[in-house]
Design a protein around this motif. Sequence first.
Motif, short mmCIF file in Angstrom:
data_model
loop_
_atom_site.label_atom_id
_atom_site.label_comp_id
_atom_site.label_asym_id
_atom_site.label_seq_id
_atom_site.Cartn_x
_atom_site.Cartn_y
_atom_site.Cartn_z
N SER A 1 29.18 -35.65 -115.43
CA SER A 1 30.28 -35.12 -114.92
C SER A 1 30.69 -35.84 -113.42
O SER A 1 29.80 -36.21 -112.57
N ALA A 2 31.96 -35.55 -113.23
CA ALA A 2 32.46 -36.02 -111.71
C ALA A 2 31.75 -35.50 -110.67
O ALA A 2 31.36 -35.86 -109.72
N GLU A 3 31.37 -33.88 -110.95
CA GLU A 3 30.85 -33.14 -109.98
C GLU A 3 29.37 -33.89 -109.85
O GLU A 3 28.85 -33.81 -108.56
N ALA A 4 28.49 -34.07 -111.12
CA ALA A 4 27.34 -34.56 -110.80
C ALA A 4 27.34 -35.82 -110.01
O ALA A 4 26.31 -36.16 -109.43
N ARG A 5 28.07 -36.68 -110.42
CA ARG A 5 28.28 -37.94 -109.93
C ARG A 5 28.26 -37.94 -108.21
O ARG A 5 27.75 -38.49 -107.51
N ALA A 6 29.29 -36.85 -107.80
CA ALA A 6 29.44 -36.80 -106.60
C ALA A 6 28.16 -36.19 -105.65
O ALA A 6 27.96 -36.77 -104.68
N LYS A 7 27.27 -35.49 -106.39
CA LYS A 7 26.30 -34.93 -105.63
C LYS A 7 25.21 -35.99 -105.74
O LYS A 7 24.10 -36.01 -104.75
N GLY B 1 20.87 -30.24 -105.32
CA GLY B 1 21.87 -30.10 -106.36
C GLY B 1 21.91 -31.47 -107.05
O GLY B 1 22.87 -31.81 -107.80
N THR C 1 20.93 -34.49 -109.89
CA THR C 1 20.69 -34.62 -111.43
C THR C 1 19.58 -35.41 -111.43
O THR C 1 19.41 -36.38 -110.99
#
Length: 419
Positions: free
Chosen positions: A75-81, A151, A153
């Motif tokens: 997801s975009a959120e996982a990519r950012a973290k 946080g 992945t």
Amino acid sequence: MATQAAVAAPTLPVSIDDVRVAHDRIRDSIVRTPTLISKTLSKMTGATVYLKFENLQFTAAYKERGALNTLLQLSAEARAKGVIAASAGNHAQGLAYHANRLGIPTTIVMPTNTPTVKVMQTEGHGANVVLHGETFDAAYAHARILEGECGFTFVHPFDDPRVIAGQGTVAIEMLEDVPQLDTLVIPIGGGGLISGMSTVARALSEAPGGHPIEVVGVQAELFPSMYNRINGTDMACAGDTLAEGIAVKEPGAITAKIVAELVDDIVLVSERSLEESVSLLLQIEKTVVEGAGAAGLAALLSHPERFAGKTVGIVLCGGNIDTRLLANVLLRDLARSGRLARLRIRLQDKPGALFHVARIFDQERVNIIEIYHQRVFTTLPAKGLITDIECELRDRAHLDRLVGALRAGGYETSTVELA
């Protein structure tokens, strides 16, 4: 072990459709490596041998496929973290390279004793390398801690359906390029590659108009972890193997389930056969592979009766081998073939002794590379002398003629053999 009649695909976590979607997803960002016949290896082994050159990927290993397939599903959120992995090998570089290309922050945890060159290569792909612990298990545990704290992945090197589907794309390409393959010989470490490839092989075997495709896994004798799991054996998993890329003590839970259902057999290969295979691939195919990348050929050389008459596809899964180690492997292979030798000769410690021995080498047209004299640390009398002579010859028969000539000249001569 699986049989062609056993159909359990619906219960498994990865299907051929997953692999096909993965291939569509990643195909524009990886190298479609060639699958080429080797006439020389075919003649040597009695099988028709095709090689899949995964050592030609940008990071020189197939691991890019599974890593990229996983990254593209975040997801975009996982990519950012960002993502994290524990690896000192090809998974680290494949993940770091594609994550950096996609703008995804990457952390790789490596054991503190990881060679500096591997740390630098991984950092060169834009990853943040954290050195922790002296073993892979310690590095892995620390990576899982950082995963929770930050946080991130976690991207597993093999025990993840997304990774398995990505690795299976190797088989999609091989069987598109050479549909007549009836046997796939695949290295096993954690089991990601063989899980994905056997998923494809089984589905195509059972498709209308398909033909049976046997899947045979290969492990180093020193690390028979999947062999143990599948066959209920308890052989030790330890030692300094050349095939470090498949030196895994515990296979994955997901991969073990797939292997048990879909893989027909697992064979073990010795360190000597791995060394011979690395050398042969460089000499015959002019391609550099690491120990794990040579495991498929080692299986054919070690078990020729198992593959005779078959059309076999071998995956050269990686080419990341230390240059000094590669040089050592090549020199050891020359020694075993008789083209390089060290002879131990007993002489009298007097003027002209070495000259007379050297004349025999000249008469037999043998090139002397190094000479070592030993006068002190020997069981010979004070006037005795042990000389070790390293030399270069044409073949084993040439070496035998030289040794015969030296002994005929009155010299006590023996060869210093490799293990």
